[in-house]
Design an enzyme around this catalytic site. Sequence first.
Site, PDB file in Angstrom:
ATOM      1  N   ASN A 182      -7.379   2.842   3.766  1.00  0.00           N
ATOM      2  CA  ASN A 182      -6.374   1.760   3.443  1.00  0.00           C
ATOM      3  C   ASN A 182      -6.818   0.526   2.712  1.00  0.00           C
ATOM      4  O   ASN A 182      -6.787  -0.331   3.069  1.00  0.00           O
ATOM      5  CB  ASN A 182      -5.527   1.304   4.543  1.00  0.00           C
ATOM      6  CG  ASN A 182      -4.087   0.932   3.957  1.00  0.00           C
ATOM      7  OD1 ASN A 182      -3.943   0.870   2.955  1.00  0.00           O
ATOM      8  ND2 ASN A 182      -3.248   0.845   5.220  1.00  0.00           N
ATOM      9  N   HIS A 187       1.847  -3.961  10.724  1.00  0.00           N
ATOM     10  CA  HIS A 187       2.204  -2.593  10.836  1.00  0.00           C
ATOM     11  C   HIS A 187       3.761  -2.466  11.504  1.00  0.00           C
ATOM     12  O   HIS A 187       4.144  -1.483  11.529  1.00  0.00           O
ATOM     13  CB  HIS A 187       1.157  -1.965  11.665  1.00  0.00           C
ATOM     14  CG  HIS A 187      -0.147  -1.580  10.693  1.00  0.00           C
ATOM     15  ND1 HIS A 187      -1.132  -2.274  10.386  1.00  0.00           N
ATOM     16  CD2 HIS A 187      -0.106  -0.173  10.016  1.00  0.00           C
ATOM     17  CE1 HIS A 187      -1.742  -1.740   9.629  1.00  0.00           C
ATOM     18  NE2 HIS A 187      -1.394  -0.429   9.256  1.00  0.00           N
TER      19      HIS A 187
END
Length: 422
Positions: free
Chosen positions: A318, A349
């Site tokens: 990521n 998140h």
Amino acid sequence: QINFVACQLFALLAAFWFRVYLGPSHASSAVRHAFATLFGIYFAVFCFGWYSIHLFVLVMMNYGIMNMASIPNIHRYSFVVAMGYLTLCHISRIYIFHYGILTTDFSGPLMIITQKITTLSCQLHDGIGRQAEELTAEQNRLAVKTRPSLLEYLSYLLNFMSIIAGPCSNYKDYIAFIEGRHVHMKLLEVNWKQKGYDRLPDPSPTGAVMYKLCITLVSLILFLTLTKNFPMAYIIDDEFLDKTPFLSRLGYLYVVTQAAKPKYYFAWTLADAVNNAAGYGFSGVDEKGTFHWDLLSNLNIWSIETATSFKMYIENWNIQTAAWLKRVCYDRASWYPTALTFILSALWHGIYPGYYFTFLTGILITLAARAIRNNCRHYFLSSVPLKIAYDVVTWVVTQLAVCYTVAPFVMLAVEPTIKFYK
């Protein structure tokens, strides 16, 4: 999931068309901005229906902040509003929609938009509100000197190449792409006359797109086979825990963690291919004269699978989110930057407890790995066999540390996480 894949495949076709028929030599910047924005809005509505209103509300709220807030505070206000709205949406998905019905799972695009909003506000603050000597070289390069117009702002946040799955890119890079300066700027960094060229080459993204589509296809096959056959939930099955030896449990943990990766490889690589197909993502030329299209790549699979340190692993996983965390948090935090960066990552998140187990564990693993490397590595550099032994041991430990760290991220809830730790 079907909507996601359909939109990304349609976006891929639209991206090819966009590059060929609406390239900078065929259409004005305003037309390119408008097309990218309208198609992005259409994809959002198609995928998420009326829930896509959350994306547009957040975008317009922060446009108001960007134009009315004072420059010294613009990044603070934008950050609080964007992260606050994202967190409220995360909470609603859990407590109102019972852990996220697929049709309401608009959090992915909202997370990408939050990244872009905070990135732009920080870079605008750097460009207008700070002196050049106060900035790092990267901050100086990416600083935005003028507030964007509404069309530029909407295009950056809602363009069809990145609205569904990202990745987050820098505002100046995106504007250079729309205006047709993106590739040219990178090519000017090389002395082409010394390489025997009379004029600048015209690199095509087609090869990079085809290569990434192959990775996408392999990842899809692995997802449909491995992921379904090796569920993470099995590692906390009572019979498995009672009858399986400890080392076998660790081995199976590695297998199920590997099986959880292909869906991320699929989504991120396909998103990268969409941007490349539109002509965006050119990163430059290496010493061998090879053109690279990895400016927006979100992962380096080889470096992930061969990582010999926790730092190396997370730097190649990521990638664009790691870069965002560094630019808006790590580089700007006046105290405990590592801890604050991991906490921000968890908050971004969502609010599932598993995320916090993962990222708080990540703080400890990062500090421990850094201490081991600083205090032990130099003893193993005196000979090739010692270095190889060190690399093998650190690869095993890194992979197991990652497995231990990310398992709660997949399991999400408290009870299975505690059972797994025990």
